[in-house]
Design a protein around this motif. Structure first.
Motif, mmCIF file in Angstrom:
data_model
loop_
_atom_site.group_PDB
_atom_site.id
_atom_site.type_symbol
_atom_site.label_atom_id
_atom_site.label_comp_id
_atom_site.label_asym_id
_atom_site.label_seq_id
_atom_site.Cartn_x
_atom_site.Cartn_y
_atom_site.Cartn_z
ATOM 1 N N SER B 15 0.966 -0.804 0.139
ATOM 2 C CA SER B 15 0.391 0.022 0.403
ATOM 3 C C SER B 15 1.081 1.168 0.541
ATOM 4 O O SER B 15 0.544 2.430 -0.707
ATOM 5 C CB SER B 15 -0.986 -0.047 1.177
ATOM 6 N N ALA B 16 1.956 1.258 0.602
ATOM 7 C CA ALA B 16 2.517 2.192 0.548
ATOM 8 C C ALA B 16 3.901 2.424 -0.842
ATOM 9 O O ALA B 16 3.370 3.541 -1.298
ATOM 10 C CB ALA B 16 4.073 2.189 1.439
ATOM 11 N N ILE B 17 3.679 1.529 -1.204
ATOM 12 C CA ILE B 17 4.056 1.500 -2.870
ATOM 13 C C ILE B 17 2.394 2.122 -3.560
ATOM 14 O O ILE B 17 3.610 3.022 -4.614
ATOM 15 C CB ILE B 17 4.896 0.189 -3.138
ATOM 16 N N ALA B 18 1.936 1.575 -3.081
ATOM 17 C CA ALA B 18 0.839 1.941 -4.427
ATOM 18 C C ALA B 18 0.338 3.034 -4.091
ATOM 19 O O ALA B 18 0.278 4.108 -5.312
ATOM 20 C CB ALA B 18 -0.083 0.765 -4.183
ATOM 21 N N ALA B 19 0.695 3.637 -2.926
ATOM 22 C CA ALA B 19 0.337 5.249 -2.726
ATOM 23 C C ALA B 19 1.411 6.593 -3.387
ATOM 24 O O ALA B 19 2.104 6.286 -3.083
ATOM 25 C CB ALA B 19 -0.230 5.581 -1.685
ATOM 26 N N ASP B 20 0.756 7.029 -4.334
ATOM 27 C CA ASP B 20 1.465 7.893 -5.246
ATOM 28 C C ASP B 20 1.870 8.959 -4.152
ATOM 29 O O ASP B 20 0.932 9.316 -3.133
ATOM 30 C CB ASP B 20 0.552 8.910 -6.130
ATOM 31 N N PRO B 21 3.331 9.537 -4.156
ATOM 32 C CA PRO B 21 3.681 9.810 -2.659
ATOM 33 C C PRO B 21 3.139 12.244 -3.125
ATOM 34 O O PRO B 21 2.866 12.250 -4.256
ATOM 35 C CB PRO B 21 4.983 10.686 -3.375
ATOM 36 N N ILE B 22 3.480 12.309 -2.249
ATOM 37 C CA ILE B 22 2.502 13.745 -1.900
ATOM 38 C C ILE B 22 3.952 14.689 -2.105
ATOM 39 O O ILE B 22 4.997 14.380 -1.100
ATOM 40 C CB ILE B 22 1.975 13.859 -0.873
ATOM 41 N N LYS B 23 4.291 15.128 -3.783
ATOM 42 C CA LYS B 23 5.287 15.580 -3.507
ATOM 43 C C LYS B 23 5.306 17.396 -3.576
ATOM 44 O O LYS B 23 4.665 17.728 -3.869
ATOM 45 C CB LYS B 23 5.582 16.162 -5.197
ATOM 46 N N VAL B 24 6.614 17.437 -2.197
ATOM 47 C CA VAL B 24 6.784 18.975 -1.954
ATOM 48 C C VAL B 24 7.676 19.508 -2.506
ATOM 49 O O VAL B 24 9.161 18.976 -2.810
ATOM 50 C CB VAL B 24 7.322 18.749 -0.569
ATOM 51 N N GLY B 25 7.409 20.475 -3.353
ATOM 52 C CA GLY B 25 8.248 20.893 -4.458
ATOM 53 C C GLY B 25 8.882 21.649 -3.610
ATOM 54 O O GLY B 25 9.017 22.362 -2.433
ATOM 55 N N SER B 26 10.541 22.473 -3.638
ATOM 56 C CA SER B 26 11.658 23.219 -2.676
ATOM 57 C C SER B 26 12.342 23.911 -3.973
ATOM 58 O O SER B 26 13.384 22.981 -4.041
ATOM 59 C CB SER B 26 11.730 22.464 -1.599
ATOM 60 N N VAL B 27 12.468 25.557 -4.016
ATOM 61 C CA VAL B 27 13.908 26.295 -4.114
ATOM 62 C C VAL B 27 14.899 26.627 -3.346
ATOM 63 O O VAL B 27 13.590 27.780 -2.962
ATOM 64 C CB VAL B 27 13.562 26.427 -5.446
ATOM 65 N N LEU B 28 15.870 26.619 -2.857
ATOM 66 C CA LEU B 28 16.316 26.872 -1.846
ATOM 67 C C LEU B 28 17.893 27.627 -2.191
ATOM 68 O O LEU B 28 18.439 27.006 -3.091
ATOM 69 C CB LEU B 28 16.675 26.256 -0.430
ATOM 70 N N SER B 29 18.437 28.388 -1.403
ATOM 71 C CA SER B 29 19.432 29.061 -2.134
ATOM 72 C C SER B 29 20.845 28.117 -0.786
ATOM 73 O O SER B 29 20.765 28.569 -0.007
ATOM 74 C CB SER B 29 20.018 30.363 -1.487
ATOM 75 N N VAL B 30 21.137 26.707 -1.154
ATOM 76 C CA VAL B 30 22.005 26.300 -0.193
ATOM 77 C C VAL B 30 23.395 26.252 -0.744
ATOM 78 O O VAL B 30 23.544 26.238 0.185
ATOM 79 C CB VAL B 30 21.518 24.582 -0.808
ATOM 80 N N THR B 31 23.616 27.038 -1.755
ATOM 81 C CA THR B 31 24.468 27.793 -1.772
ATOM 82 C C THR B 31 25.007 28.758 -2.456
ATOM 83 O O THR B 31 23.892 29.795 -2.598
ATOM 84 C CB THR B 31 25.263 26.508 -2.942
ATOM 85 N N GLY B 32 25.871 29.653 -2.432
ATOM 86 C CA GLY B 32 26.228 31.216 -3.002
ATOM 87 C C GLY B 32 25.925 31.726 -1.572
ATOM 88 O O GLY B 32 25.622 31.507 -0.862
ATOM 89 N N PRO B 33 25.728 33.192 -1.912
ATOM 90 C CA PRO B 33 25.718 34.232 -0.464
ATOM 91 C C PRO B 33 24.942 34.048 -0.055
ATOM 92 O O PRO B 33 24.820 33.804 1.088
ATOM 93 C CB PRO B 33 25.614 35.706 -0.976
ATOM 94 N N ALA B 34 23.755 33.196 0.014
ATOM 95 C CA ALA B 34 21.912 32.835 0.700
ATOM 96 C C ALA B 34 22.702 31.542 1.267
ATOM 97 O O ALA B 34 21.808 31.599 2.293
ATOM 98 C CB ALA B 34 21.301 33.766 0.286
#
Lengths: 291, 376, 310, 251
Positions: B15-34
């Protein structure tokens, strides 16, 4: 007013000394190989970051600081061996791109390894400011200025009084002729990169107690150092020192008197004016193309 | 193991495989000045996505974090937002570390209609209100007002502003200039410094020589404020120093050293988690966050990670209440968020207020004996 | 002579079938960005590759175009088309103004001067927050022409494609014309070009201005397409990215410009999941490219397979 | 009127007098040679006359009008062409394109028309290609019509420079050591080529070390030594002049 002027001057000279060391790094490599090393700033950052890392790891200063100079020097040597030597004689732009590539590798690797935070070092001889005519001077500034001056003297001695130094100078004047008289120009290349990297790293260590450091601190030092080198006239050691100091001082006065928002533009406006009116910089040699 | 047990295990797995994941999108400044903002933000998101998945996911479906690093470049953020929306087809988006990144994503998000929780600071993100854009983190205007309130209380009327030239400081400067008169305070000096500057003593010398300055207000984050603080001490300036909400971290004290002593700064309750009285409503949530974050990542928490926590759980709660990831419904539920207690304060959203925090959500802290304490 | 345009036909076919092959809007977006970059890089390659002059501040011109298209309609109510032209004129004039003294310089001095120019533009954009939104940037109103707002990605795809095709065609023509030969000639030997009558300064200025105008126009297109501008468009890093596209694709190669732009626009997307290592990976790719194909991808491959030039 | 008059010309580099007070004139239709030992200032003289260096003193006149201060490209417009002692070939181009660059001043150089390939311009360009190939055949490069410049041997490149200079349709052609570095067979060919160029009506000024070639071709000869004019005159005058024998031939 005098106190204010003096304050700007202290501030400008201290930061200018770092630019001067960066500019010297540019000059040494440029003379030995004709390459403008856009990774020069990264060596400055490397020095500071490694010093922080080694002292945090518990090593005594006397071990940590030499290591933080030695490792960047080796990195410089490696850079010359792996990336510059294989493309000797390529177009200017190709060489520029390669050095930018190296700077990305160094910056990226440090970011992954040591993280993205800022770090400081304790000042070498305390934080109690010295008061001179109403202006204050940090003891660390004296360290920066003093060691820079010693380095400049040392370099002058090296290039004018020792055989290896003279060999490097000869190579800068005429590579072909230098090879003819038996100078190993490949070794000159390696030495110049190792030296520039070491000088840069030392500068980076010295200013870290004042300026703090982080993985991306090298970009700014590199650019300002390049400006200093060109202001002084690419290829001139004296020019690099004067140019670097000048950039620092002008920046400080610009921030104080003109506009702190536009102070970063001031060195670049300066460089445009210098290039327009004296295209060889302040101390550059005039070269006539031979046809 | 019994056959039933195996069957059950298989059943759960499938059931865990069958259930489509809920997708959390994220754009973060993980590199660079911020990067030092984006880094704890990402770590926080990763940590809670894993946590929720270990607890059985959300609405019975696993969560999947789709993250891109914009390298602190707003133009890249825009391209990645497109990718999240069009290619990854995420259900909602948390992120946009900087105001620039956030604002470059906003047109796409408004067009596509995706619930969006921004982590950026500037007031433009939520003013004017945009249908799909929320941010449950302090704005620079609130920070400015909070500092000015405190100054007024101390009878300060003439101040010097020193802001950084990056987005945070520039937006903060504009907001301060906008509201300063309301508090009967005048800006007698208004200087800036670069976020990567290594020395601000020329500007501070100018401030020192400006007659009438009663306090210095520094608006910036990262290493800049630490350098400024050191320079202030070095120049022998003894005026009260206020920082906005960009410095409330252990790192600041470490970088500024003894010069930090007595400095005032805004910060959410998170930064004084262990000193909060048990009666404080935020105590449980900040304690839990500090414990979880420091346990997993072995580093100090920062308010930026805390903001990621708050924004993430507001949307997670909204999904729970909506019982679906239908974008329109989730959006409505986010807008209906009431009395959410986060690391940054109590959040009450309305159709006219997509931020939901008031100025008292920021605490006025002071450095005493090398540690942050709540100022009296 | 028709073989000269062979590559152009290939590009045309790719552009025509691409919309039917791509799975979703993200790839269309990527294609548009590749197209925009390709035009800018083409202009820059005329300057760097063909004429042999370095510009390390080209992003500054992109910034001028982009912000002209954002600021003038927003704050002064200008028509977007007029704003676009104004941006191009401004970028071109600025280029012309500084070009004369700059082009007496060579190599590294030129690199320094153009770098400084780009940084100054960037600082102005960051500081004039009242108009430009400062470091956070500002939204851009949609582009309208004859009352129609161009706001769908499909529209932009075809517009950018047409601009790209015309640019490629014009660049091929230009480089095989008296003008282009004079430029390439002064790259090969400045003194030789001079003694056969080429006014080298005028040609360098002309191509510099032209590539600045290219950059500004595409900056305007970017602004309207994305709907948002930020000063990072005018960053030193962006200038370097563009030069990298020129060099990796192949200096003095029209199709190298396209290949460079396509690959290096896609690369950050491909490396996006590397988490922290992407800077290192990007650096390593640059170094390896320069060491093993110093002439760039397209010329190197062309030399290996059949040696036919474009 | 002389086609070229050089009057009391001097050039000093950082105190070194490279050319001192040199005067001579070249009449239309002749082959005029400048000879002298290495370092005598011959190439500097060429560089001064073709506008690459600015003289310190003196005057240069083409058709009686002073050309001091004119840039090389402005001199080219007056019909002055040259080749170089150190090859100046555009290695990034085809051999044929190198020649076509030589015709630069005779073409429509409009950027806009070029970019959109206006038919008239395209036609003219095709005709020029034909013309350039003819010139290559004229200088004996018929085997290199489609070569890249960087794939050609040294001797061929020397001829390519001559073809490029001829594409200018010059009245006055300066050849700086056209036979240097060539074997005797090639030298003989160049000898013939220079004669052929002169016969086509171009006035040739030659710097050359190959005495046999100089004596065979020249109408008049200028002998330089240490930057100064030693002797000037016809072949026979020069050949038998005691100073020349002492300073040059006899040495």
């Amino acid at each position: 007013m005098l106190a204010q002027l003096l304050q700007y001057l202290f501030s400008g000279l201290t930061i200018g000394a770092t630019y001067a060391l960066a500019a010297l790094g540019f000059t040494i490599i440029y003379n030995a190989s004709g390459v403008i090393n856009f990774a020069q700033g990264e060596f400055i950052m490397l020095g500071g970051m490694l010093a922080v890392y080694f002292t945090d790891a518990g090593l005594p200063m006397a071990v940590a600081l030499p290591l933080a100079v030695l490792i960047p020097s080796l990195a410089g040597l490696l850079m010359a061996r792996l990336t510059i030597e294989p493309i000797k004689g390529a177009e200017t732009i190709t060489l520029i791109i390669v050095t930018i590539g190296v700077s990305l590798v160094i910056r990226g690797a440090i970011q992954v390894w040591l993280g993205k935070g800022s770090h400081g070092l304790p000042a070498f001889s305390g934080d109690i400011p010295i008061r001179i005519l109403g202006a204050t001077l940090m003891p660390q500034s004296l360290w920066v200025l003093g060691v820079s001056a010693l380095l400049v003297l040392g370099l002058w001695y090296f290039f004018n009084r020792t055989l290896s130094g003279k060999a490097m100078l000869a190579t800068s004047f005429n590579r072909g002729a230098a090879e003819l008289v038996g100078i190993n120009t490949g070794r000159v290349l390696f030495i110049s990169f190792a030296m520039s990297a070491g000088i840069g790293a030392l500068g980076g260590i010295l200013v870290t107690p004042i300026t703090l450091t982080s993985f991306d601190a090298g970009v700014m030092f590199g650019l300002k150092g390049f400006v200093g080198a060109v202001v002084g006239g690419l290829g001139s050691g004296l020019g690099a020192v004067v140019g670097g100091l000048l950039v620092g001082v002008i920046e400080a006065f610009g921030a104080g008197f003109l506009s702190s928002s536009y102070k970063d533009a001031i060195p670049f406006i300066l460089i445009l004016f210098i290039l327009f009116f004296m295209p060889r910089g302040l101390f550059g040699v005039k070269v006539t193309d031979r046809v | 193991m019994t056959i039933g047990g195996i069957a059950l295990a298989i059943g759960v797995m499938s059931s865990a495989i069958a259930a489509d994941p809920i997708k959390v999108g994220s754009v973060l400044s993980v590199t660079g000045p911020a990067a030092f903002l984006g880094d704890p933000e990402l770590k926080t998101l990763q940590m809670y996505v894993d946590d929720l998945n270990n607890q059985g996911g959300l609405l019975g479906r696993p969560l999947q974090l789709v993250h891109y690093d914009d390298g602190s470049d707003a133009n890249k953020a825009n391209a990645f937002a497109k990718r999240l929306i069009e290619d990854d087809k995420v259900d909602f988006i948390v992120g946009g570390t900087t105001t620039g990144s956030t604002m470059s994503m906003v047109p796409l998000i408004e067009k596509a209609g995706v619930p969006f929780m921004s982590l950026a600071g500037a007031v433009v993100v939520v003013e004017p209100v945009k249908k799909w854009v929320f941010k449950a983190s302090t704005t620079d205007r609130i920070a400015a007002e909070r500092v000015l309130t405190d100054m007024k209380k101390h009878g300060i009327t003439k101040i010097a502003l020193l802001s950084d030239t990056a987005g945070f400081g520039q937006s903060g400067k504009a907001q301060t200039e906008l509201v300063v008169a309301k508090y009967g305070i005048t800006l007698v000096a208004n200087e800036t410094y670069g976020p990567k500057d290594t020395d601000a003593s020329p500007q501070l010398t100018k401030i020192r020589n400006t007659p009438g300055v009663e306090a210095i207000f520094v608006f910036g984050f990262g290493q800049g404020p630490a350098i400024v603080t050191k320079n202030i001490k070095q120049l022998g300036i003894t005026l009260p120093v206020y920082h906005a909400h960009g410095v409330g971290s252990e790192e600041f004290i470490k970088l500024a050293g003894p010069a930090a002593e007595g400095v005032r700064a805004l910060a959410p309750a998170l930064m004084i988690a262990d000193k909060l009285p048990n009666s404080d409503p935020q105590k449980p949530v900040v304690s839990a966050y500090v414990k979880a974050f420091e346990g997993r990542w072995k580093e100090h928490v920062s308010m930026f990670g805390g903001q990621a926590h708050d924004n993430f759980f507001i949307v997670v709660d909204a999904v729970k209440r909506a019982g679906t990831v239908d974008k329109e419904k989730v959006r409505d539920q986010i807008e209906a968020t009431k009395k959410y207690i986060g690391t940054g304060g109590e959040v009450n959203m309305t159709a006219a207020d997509h931020m939901g925090l008031d100025m008292w959500s920021l605490r006025m802290l002071e450095v005493k004996n090398g540690a942050w304490v709540e100022a009296q | 002579m028709i073989r000269r345009y062979l590559g152009l036909y290939v590009v045309a076919v790719i552009i025509a079938v691409l919309p039917f092959l791509i799975p979703n809007g993200f790839y269309l977006d990527l294609a548009i960005r590749m197209g925009i970059n390709a035009v800018i890089v083409l202009g820059l390659n005329l300057l760097i590759g063909f004429a042999g002059q370095i510009s390390m501040g080209h992003a500054g011109f992109i910034g001028i175009g982009a912000f002209a298209s954002a600021v003038l309609p927003t704050h002064f109510g200008w028509h977007p088309f007029v704003a676009l032209v104004a941006g191009a004129v401004l970028a071109g004039s600025l280029a012309a103004l500084v070009a004369r003294p700059i082009f007496r310089l060579k190599g590294h001095y030129l690199a320094m001067a153009t770098l400084g120019l780009g940084i100054i533009v960037n600082i102005v954009l960051r500081n004039e927050a009242k108009y430009t939104g400062g470091p956070d940037g500002m939204p851009v109103p949609p582009f309208t022409l004859f009352g129609f707002a161009i706001d769908s990605d499909k529209h932009w795809y075809w517009i950018v494609s047409v601009i790209l095709m015309v640019s490629v065609w014009a660049s091929i023509n230009l480089m095989n014309s008296p003008f282009g030969r004079a430029l390439r000639g002064l790259h090969g030997s400045e003194v030789a070009a001079q003694v056969v009558g080429v006014n080298v300064t005028r040609y360098k200025v002309a191509i510099f201005v032209m590539s600045a105008v290219f950059a500004s126009l595409m900056g305007s297109v970017t602004a309207h397409y994305v709907g948002f501008v930020s000063p990072s468009l005018a960053d030193f890093g962006h200038s370097i990215e563009l030069i990298t596209m020129v060099v990796v694709g192949g200096m003095a190669s029209v199709f190298g410009s396209l290949v460079g732009a396509v690959l290096l626009t896609a690369l950050p997307q491909a490396l996006a999941t590397f988490e922290g290592w992407e800077t290192v990976a990007f650096g390593v790719i640059l170094i390896l490219c320069m060491i093993f194909m110093p002439k760039g991808l397209v010329p190197t491959l062309a030399a290996r397979f059949g040696g036919r030039r474009e | 009127m002389s086609l070229l008059s050089v009057i009391s010309l001097s050039k000093t580099f950082d105190g070194v007098k490279a050319v001192q007070n040199v005067s001579f004139s070249v009449e239309p239709g002749v082959i005029y040679s400048v000879i002298g030992p290495n370092g005598a200032g011959k190439t500097t003289l060429f560089n001064l006359i073709t506008g690459i260096y600015t003289p310190s003193q003196g005057d240069i006149r083409v058709d009686g009008a002073s050309v001091i201060g004119k840039l090389p490209n402005e001199l080219a417009a007056l019909g002055v062409a040259r080749t170089f002692q150190n090859l100046q070939i555009c290695m990034n181009m085809d051999a044929c394109e190198n020649v076509m660059v030589g015709a630069h001043l005779r073409l429509d150089r409009n950027l806009f028309k070029a970019a959109f390939r206006f038919p008239a311009l395209a036609r003219r360009d095709r005709a020029l290609k034909q013309e350039a190939e003819d010139l290559m055949r004229f200088v004996g490069l018929e085997n290199y019509l489609t070569s890249r410049a960087d794939s050609m041997p040294y001797g061929a490149l020397k001829r390519l420079e001559i073809a490029r200079a001829l594409a200018l349709k010059p009245r006055l052609l300066f050849l700086d050591e056209p036979a240097a570095g060539l074997n005797p067979r090639e030298t003989l060919d160049v000898d013939g080529l220079v004669r052929k160029i002169a016969d086509s009506g171009v006035t040739v000024v030659l710097v050359e070390h190959n005495m046999k070639m100089v004596m065979n071709l020249s109408d008049r000869i200028l002998v330089m030594d240490y930057g100064k004019k030693l002797v000037e005159g016809t072949r026979d005058e020069v050949r038998h002049h005691p100073d020349v024998i002492a300073a040059y031939l006899g040495a």
